[in-house]
Design a protein around this motif. Structure first.
Motif, PDB file in Angstrom:
ATOM      1  N   SER A 139      40.407 -32.829  24.574  1.00 22.99           N
ATOM      2  CA  SER A 139      39.788 -33.687  23.567  1.00 22.99           C
ATOM      3  C   SER A 139      38.354 -33.227  23.362  1.00 22.99           C
ATOM      4  N   TYR A 140      37.720 -33.755  22.349  1.00 24.23           N
ATOM      5  CA  TYR A 140      36.332 -33.409  22.065  1.00 24.23           C
ATOM      6  C   TYR A 140      35.404 -34.373  22.775  1.00 24.23           C
ATOM      7  N   SER A 141      34.307 -33.859  23.315  1.00 24.76           N
ATOM      8  CA  SER A 141      33.362 -34.730  24.008  1.00 24.76           C
ATOM      9  C   SER A 141      31.926 -34.525  23.530  1.00 24.76           C
ATOM     10  N   HIS A 142      31.747 -33.751  22.469  1.00 22.20           N
ATOM     11  CA  HIS A 142      30.394 -33.503  21.974  1.00 22.20           C
ATOM     12  C   HIS A 142      29.944 -34.611  21.021  1.00 22.20           C
ATOM     13  N   SER A 143      28.647 -34.634  20.764  1.00 21.45           N
ATOM     14  CA  SER A 143      28.104 -35.572  19.784  1.00 21.45           C
ATOM     15  C   SER A 143      26.949 -34.888  19.065  1.00 21.45           C
ATOM     16  N   PHE A 144      26.391 -35.576  18.115  1.00 16.32           N
ATOM     17  CA  PHE A 144      25.231 -35.049  17.405  1.00 16.32           C
ATOM     18  C   PHE A 144      23.955 -35.710  17.906  1.00 16.32           C
ATOM     19  N   GLY A 145      24.031 -36.333  19.071  1.00 18.00           N
ATOM     20  CA  GLY A 145      22.853 -36.934  19.681  1.00 18.00           C
ATOM     21  C   GLY A 145      22.597 -38.341  19.192  1.00 18.00           C
TER      22      GLY A 145
ATOM     23  N   TRP B 221      50.294 -29.452  24.144  1.00 21.54           N
ATOM     24  CA  TRP B 221      48.980 -29.119  23.574  1.00 21.54           C
ATOM     25  C   TRP B 221      48.037 -28.837  24.734  1.00 21.54           C
ATOM     26  N   VAL B 222      47.467 -27.629  24.782  1.00 19.84           N
ATOM     27  CA  VAL B 222      46.624 -27.208  25.901  1.00 19.84           C
ATOM     28  C   VAL B 222      45.403 -26.453  25.400  1.00 19.84           C
ATOM     29  N   GLU B 223      44.484 -26.186  26.317  1.00 23.13           N
ATOM     30  CA  GLU B 223      43.326 -25.347  26.020  1.00 23.13           C
ATOM     31  C   GLU B 223      43.336 -24.170  26.976  1.00 23.13           C
ATOM     32  N   ILE B 224      43.099 -22.982  26.423  1.00 22.70           N
ATOM     33  CA  ILE B 224      42.996 -21.785  27.248  1.00 22.70           C
ATOM     34  C   ILE B 224      41.564 -21.263  27.195  1.00 22.70           C
ATOM     35  N   GLU B 225      41.261 -20.411  28.155  1.00 20.45           N
ATOM     36  CA  GLU B 225      39.948 -19.774  28.218  1.00 20.45           C
ATOM     37  C   GLU B 225      40.175 -18.271  28.259  1.00 20.45           C
ATOM     38  N   GLN B 226      39.417 -17.555  27.466  1.00 25.29           N
ATOM     39  CA  GLN B 226      39.542 -16.104  27.363  1.00 25.29           C
ATOM     40  C   GLN B 226      38.148 -15.502  27.447  1.00 25.29           C
ATOM     41  N   VAL B 227      37.953 -14.520  28.336  1.00 26.76           N
ATOM     42  CA  VAL B 227      36.659 -13.846  28.434  1.00 26.76           C
ATOM     43  C   VAL B 227      36.569 -12.831  27.300  1.00 26.76           C
TER      44      VAL B 227
ATOM     45  N   TYR C 180      30.760 -14.203  28.147  1.00 31.52           N
ATOM     46  CA  TYR C 180      30.896 -14.911  26.874  1.00 31.52           C
ATOM     47  C   TYR C 180      32.354 -15.338  26.792  1.00 31.52           C
ATOM     48  N   VAL C 181      32.591 -16.638  26.737  1.00 36.33           N
ATOM     49  CA  VAL C 181      33.930 -17.187  26.882  1.00 36.33           C
ATOM     50  C   VAL C 181      34.378 -17.885  25.600  1.00 36.33           C
ATOM     51  N   LEU C 182      35.646 -17.686  25.258  1.00 34.30           N
ATOM     52  CA  LEU C 182      36.281 -18.369  24.130  1.00 34.30           C
ATOM     53  C   LEU C 182      37.199 -19.438  24.704  1.00 34.30           C
ATOM     54  N   ARG C 183      37.120 -20.630  24.175  1.00 31.52           N
ATOM     55  CA  ARG C 183      38.062 -21.697  24.525  1.00 31.52           C
ATOM     56  C   ARG C 183      38.769 -22.097  23.240  1.00 31.52           C
ATOM     57  N   VAL C 184      40.076 -22.136  23.300  1.00 25.77           N
ATOM     58  CA  VAL C 184      40.847 -22.454  22.100  1.00 25.77           C
ATOM     59  C   VAL C 184      42.076 -23.278  22.490  1.00 25.77           C
ATOM     60  N   SER C 185      42.464 -24.178  21.594  1.00 25.43           N
ATOM     61  CA  SER C 185      43.610 -25.054  21.848  1.00 25.43           C
ATOM     62  C   SER C 185      44.821 -24.603  21.057  1.00 25.43           C
ATOM     63  N   GLY C 186      45.990 -24.913  21.615  1.00 21.87           N
ATOM     64  CA  GLY C 186      47.227 -24.582  20.942  1.00 21.87           C
ATOM     65  C   GLY C 186      48.411 -25.094  21.732  1.00 21.87           C
TER      66      GLY C 186
END
Length: 94
Positions: free
Chosen positions: A73-79, A9-15, A35-41
């Motif tokens: 993993s996810y590291s965001h929050s809603f504050g 399971w990895v994350e890639i970055e695509q311009v 403008y960058v897309l990050r997606v896991s797969g």
């Protein structure tokens, strides 16, 4: 650097858009970066970090991009909690 195994399971970055392709209406500081897309797969072939790879997402899409993260993993929050919002919807009961 060691290779990351196929199926990991990895994350890639695509311009998606280069800076010069960004809309003229976006703020100046935004226009200066891509403008960058990050997606896991799941990695389709063994590879090293930083290599261009292909992945298969959970829903079966195959995408390519630069390998950035292993086991993302996810590291965001809603504050922080806003106490004034906690009673919204319960005021009618009182």
């Amino acid at each position: 650097m060691s290779k990351i195994e196929k199926g990991t399971w990895v994350e890639i970055e695509q311009v998606v858009l280069k800076p010069e392709e960004r809309a003229p209406s976006v703020p100046e500081d935004t226009k200066q970066v891509p403008y960058v897309l990050r997606v896991s797969g799941f990695l389709l072939e063994a590879a090293e970090l930083g290599a261009k790879v292909k992945i298969r997402t959970i829903i079966g899409r195959e995408l390519s991009g630069v390998l950035r993260t292993v086991n993302p993993s996810y590291s965001h929050s809603f504050g922080t909690t806003v106490p004034e919002l906690l009673t919204i919807g319960t005021e009618a009961e009182a």
